[in-house]
Design an enzyme around this catalytic site. Structure first.
Site, PDB file in Angstrom:
ATOM      1  N   ILE A 186       0.833  -1.207   0.000  1.00 17.22           N
ATOM      2  CA  ILE A 186       0.000   0.000   0.000  1.00 17.22           C
ATOM      3  C   ILE A 186       0.864   1.252   0.000  1.00 17.22           C
ATOM      4  CG2 ILE A 186      -1.702   1.316   1.355  1.00 17.22           C
ATOM      5  CD1 ILE A 186      -2.816  -1.231  -0.049  1.00 17.22           C
TER       6      ILE A 186
ATOM      7  N   LYS B 135     -13.712   0.678   7.839  1.00 19.43           N
ATOM      8  CA  LYS B 135     -12.746  -0.206   7.170  1.00 19.43           C
ATOM      9  C   LYS B 135     -12.901  -1.656   7.661  1.00 19.43           C
ATOM     10  CE  LYS B 135      -9.116  -1.977   5.340  1.00 19.43           C
ATOM     11  NZ  LYS B 135      -8.682  -2.045   3.980  1.00 19.43           N
TER      12      LYS B 135
ATOM     13  N   CYS C 238      -5.503  -8.986   4.949  1.00 23.12           N
ATOM     14  CA  CYS C 238      -6.583  -8.149   5.473  1.00 23.12           C
ATOM     15  C   CYS C 238      -7.795  -8.938   5.929  1.00 23.12           C
ATOM     16  CB  CYS C 238      -7.006  -7.154   4.396  1.00 23.12           C
ATOM     17  SG  CYS C 238      -5.652  -6.078   3.962  1.00 23.12           S
TER      18      CYS C 238
ATOM     19  N   LYS D 112      -4.693 -15.787  -3.564  1.00 22.66           N
ATOM     20  CA  LYS D 112      -5.821 -15.729  -4.499  1.00 22.66           C
ATOM     21  C   LYS D 112      -5.277 -15.651  -5.920  1.00 22.66           C
ATOM     22  CE  LYS D 112      -6.625 -10.770  -4.443  1.00 22.66           C
ATOM     23  NZ  LYS D 112      -7.653  -9.745  -4.304  1.00 22.66           N
TER      24      LYS D 112
ATOM     25  N   ARG E  86       0.775 -14.085   1.371  1.00 24.54           N
ATOM     26  CA  ARG E  86       0.542 -13.765   2.787  1.00 24.54           C
ATOM     27  C   ARG E  86      -0.754 -14.407   3.293  1.00 24.54           C
ATOM     28  NH1 ARG E  86       0.931  -7.479   2.669  1.00 24.54           N
ATOM     29  NH2 ARG E  86       0.097  -7.900   0.601  1.00 24.54           N
TER      30      ARG E  86
HETATM   31  N1  SAJ Z   1     -12.161 -15.358  -1.545  1.00 25.36           N
HETATM   32  C1  SAJ Z   1     -12.991 -16.468  -1.594  1.00 25.36           C
HETATM   33  N2  SAJ Z   1     -14.204 -16.348  -2.189  1.00 25.36           N
HETATM   34  C2  SAJ Z   1     -14.618 -15.175  -2.756  1.00 25.36           C
HETATM   35  C3  SAJ Z   1     -13.765 -14.045  -2.701  1.00 25.36           C
HETATM   36  C4  SAJ Z   1     -12.542 -14.171  -2.087  1.00 25.36           C
HETATM   37  O1  SAJ Z   1     -12.658 -17.542  -1.101  1.00 25.36           O
HETATM   38  O2  SAJ Z   1     -15.720 -15.143  -3.306  1.00 25.36           O
HETATM   39  C5  SAJ Z   1     -10.853 -15.467  -0.895  1.00 25.36           C
HETATM   40  C6  SAJ Z   1      -9.680 -15.169  -1.817  1.00 25.36           C
HETATM   41  O3  SAJ Z   1      -9.323 -16.283  -2.558  1.00 25.36           O
HETATM   42  C7  SAJ Z   1      -8.629 -14.732  -0.824  1.00 25.36           C
HETATM   43  C8  SAJ Z   1      -9.438 -14.017   0.258  1.00 25.36           C
HETATM   44  O4  SAJ Z   1     -10.769 -14.458   0.102  1.00 25.36           O
HETATM   45  O5  SAJ Z   1      -7.978 -15.849  -0.255  1.00 25.36           O
HETATM   46  C9  SAJ Z   1      -9.383 -12.508   0.218  1.00 25.36           C
HETATM   47  O6  SAJ Z   1      -9.391 -12.062  -1.132  1.00 25.36           O
HETATM   48  P1  SAJ Z   1     -10.245 -10.793  -1.591  1.00 25.36           P
HETATM   49  O7  SAJ Z   1     -10.055 -10.641  -3.033  1.00 25.36           O
HETATM   50  O8  SAJ Z   1     -11.633 -10.905  -1.105  1.00 25.36           O
HETATM   51  O9  SAJ Z   1      -9.629  -9.558  -0.776  1.00 25.36           O
HETATM   52  P2  SAJ Z   1      -8.156  -8.993  -0.486  1.00 25.36           P
HETATM   53  O10 SAJ Z   1      -7.725  -9.481   0.853  1.00 25.36           O
HETATM   54  O11 SAJ Z   1      -7.214  -9.206  -1.605  1.00 25.36           O
HETATM   55  O12 SAJ Z   1      -8.479  -7.412  -0.388  1.00 25.36           O
HETATM   56  C10 SAJ Z   1      -9.451  -6.976   0.541  1.00 25.36           C
HETATM   57  C11 SAJ Z   1     -10.420  -6.025  -0.168  1.00 25.36           C
HETATM   58  N3  SAJ Z   1     -11.555  -5.747   0.691  1.00 25.36           N
HETATM   59  C12 SAJ Z   1     -12.820  -5.898   0.253  1.00 25.36           C
HETATM   60  O13 SAJ Z   1     -13.101  -6.277  -0.858  1.00 25.36           O
HETATM   61  C13 SAJ Z   1     -13.902  -5.528   1.211  1.00 25.36           C
HETATM   62  C14 SAJ Z   1      -9.699  -4.737  -0.542  1.00 25.36           C
HETATM   63  O14 SAJ Z   1     -10.608  -3.798  -1.090  1.00 25.36           O
HETATM   64  C15 SAJ Z   1      -9.029  -4.136   0.696  1.00 25.36           C
HETATM   65  O15 SAJ Z   1      -8.330  -2.949   0.390  1.00 25.36           O
HETATM   66  C16 SAJ Z   1      -8.036  -5.162   1.215  1.00 25.36           C
HETATM   67  O16 SAJ Z   1      -8.774  -6.326   1.603  1.00 25.36           O
HETATM   68  C17 SAJ Z   1      -7.321  -4.540   2.371  1.00 25.36           C
HETATM   69  O17 SAJ Z   1      -6.146  -4.176   2.204  1.00 25.36           O
HETATM   70  O18 SAJ Z   1      -7.946  -4.332   3.423  1.00 25.36           O
END
Ligand code: SAJ
Length: 457
Positions: A11, A200, A254, A310, A317
């Site tokens: 970030i 957040k 996160c 992902k 991480r």
């Molecule tokens: N995942 C699933 N099923 C889904 C969506 C995601 O199993 O339908 C898993 C992913 O594979 C991964 C995890 O969840 O392991 C998180 O991935 P993600 O794409 O949902 O989110 P992050 O951690 O990459 O980013 C999130 C985001 N927050 C939201 O969408 C509310 C991002 O906008 C934030 O800025 C970030 O956290 C953060 O830094 O807080």
């Protein structure tokens, strides 16, 4: 305007470069000398789409150092990890950052906290440390502006997403707003610091709870003998329903962490911690599936395709792959790992063909786009099992090459296996998870022999 950005991670660095590319003089601070050296030699410490071009644009106005110095704006973007034993936030990096800013802080300067923190942290932890050198908040300005960008689309989202800015007072909020407006094209919404901290955490917790629901649906669907992927697609046709995707667990820095920041000061949270537990248990569930497949195979080897947390990124991480690897090794399996995006991983990474040669089962844990087009013909397996925990493979193609395909959440032809029970003999596995009501096609069924191999060698 001179900005000092503390923390040059996923970030902090893109934020620093965006400010520099939009005209600010930016000093990026990181405690790691290696990161500072890397940047000052014209290299980037990690990959992210567009960051190389941005770096080229920004480099005239950007320099990296290990210690902060006087500036008009100080921006804190350091990690706030979770203590895994207590599930309590570790604010040590934020505290240290605030402490190192204090000697350089003058009246009229602005301090922005971007790091995700428990509600009240700005007032209780950050501001008192910033005041240590005698300048009081109000004389310096303070705002919490939580980051919202998603890895893989960081620059796009940093520029286009709306932002929440919670200032200590009106002047702080307005000043922070005008600074972000130099590059943020999304709407900026103003509030107070504590609300911004809470918002957040709500965002990431909402996503975690919804993923947990999808994961629970996947397990229920298997028990009910239906395909959760088809069911989710149909349920999502409802105008007010939007179910997320099940998977092998939630990783990243996160979503797997932030919900605990809400629960740490509360005795009332139920759903938030239950969702965490559901998502944290998903690697166990995938292992349970593997165990049912590999029962009867001597010295089984399992090949993990995808260790990133992902799809389409190289970030590992908090990846669910870590837990799955440990569980699989404890089970006595030899484990191999393949991930085309990941460069550094504590376990050896192999190319795809090597990871598969002589193996008994592939477990697809990450939804990398490139996995959709894998040619199973090149995989020289000993036993042809594949667990698709992301529903990303072309199942018909894999079945056509003799693989028994097991898709997480597809119970349409899996005999239910109670958790913990090792399934010794025959069961049926659907190789077609993509059936639709409009054009049904019969699933191809593979009947496994007691040793689980016949028909797949
Ligand atoms: N995942 C699933 N099923 C889904 C969506 C995601 O199993 O339908 C898993 C992913 O594979 C991964 C995890 O969840 O392991 C998180 O991935 P993600 O794409 O949902 O989110 P992050 O951690 O990459 O980013 C999130 C985001 N927050 C939201 O969408 C509310 C991002 O906008 C934030 O800025 C970030 O956290 C953060 O830094 O807080």
């Amino acid at each position: 305007m001179k900005i000092c950005v503390l923390g040059l991670g996923y970030i902090g660095l893109p934020t620093a470069l965006l400010f520099a590319a939009h005209g600010a003089d930016v000093v990026g601070i990181d405690v790691k000398q290696s990161v500072v050296d890397c940047l000052n030699h014209g290299n980037l410490p990690f990959r992210e789409p567009g960051i190389e071009d941005l770096y080229r644009e920004a480099k005239e106005r950007f320099v990296a150092r290990t210690e902060p110095e006087a500036a008009d704006v100080f921006l804190i973007a350091v990690p706030t990890p979770l203590d895994p034993a207590t599930k309590v936030s570790d604010l040590s990096y934020v505290k240290k950052a605030a402490g190192t800013i204090a000697p350089h802080l003058s009246e009229g300067d602005l301090v922005i906290l971007e790091s995700t923190v428990p509600p009240g942290t700005s007032e209780r932890v950050v501001i008192p440390r910033l005041e240590k050198n005698g300048v009081a908040v109000g004389d310096f300005l303070y705002a919490h502006c939580p980051e919202r960008a998603i890895p893989g689309r960081t620059l796009q989202e940093m520029t286009e997403n709306s932002r929440i800015i919670g200032g200590y007072d009106r002047e702080s909020t307005d000043r922070a707003t005008s600074i972000y407006q130099t590059f943020v094209r999304g709407q900026i919404y103003q509030t107070d610091t504590r609300t911004a901290e809470f918002v957040k955490l709500m965002e990431n917790t909402c996503r975690d709870v919804n993923i947990a629901l999808a994961n629970e649906f996947a397990q229920l669907a298997e028990e009910c003998g239906i395909n959760v992927w088809e069911a989710i697609t149909l349920a999502n046709k409802h105008p007010r329903v939007s179910i997320l995707n099940p998977g092998p667990g939630v990783g990243g820095h996160c979503i797997a962490i932030d919900p605990w920041f809400l629960t740490e000061n509360s005795t009332r949270c139920r759903m938030v911690s239950t969702a965490r537990e559901v998502n944290d248990s998903m690697p166990n569930y995938v292992l349970h599936v593997a165990r049912s497949l590999l029962a009867g195979i001597r010295d089984p080897t399992i090949s993990i395709f995808g260790v990133a947390y992902k799809g389409n990124i190289g970030d590992t991480r908090e990846s669910p792959a870590f837990k799955f690897i440990q569980l699989a090794e404890n089970e006595g399996y030899a484990v191999r790992c393949h991930d085309p995006y990941v460069e550094m991983f504590p376990y050896p990474l192999m190319d795809m063909a090597d990871a598969a040669t002589g193996s008994d089962c592939i477990a697809v844990l990450t939804d990398h786009e490139s996995f959709r087009t894998i040619d199973p013909a090149v995989l020289r397996m000993r036993t042809k099992f594949v667990i698709d925990a992301r529903n990303i493979l072309d199942h018909e193609k894999w079945a056509g090459h003799g693989f028994a395909v097991r898709v997480l959440g597809d119970g349409s032809s899996v005999q239910p296996v109670p958790l913990g029970e090792i399934m010794p003999s025959a069961s049926l596995y659907s190789t077609d998870t993509a059936r639709s009501i409009a054009s049904p096609s019969p699933p191809s069924i593979s009947l496994l022999s007691p040793n689980g191999r016949e028909g797949f060698l």
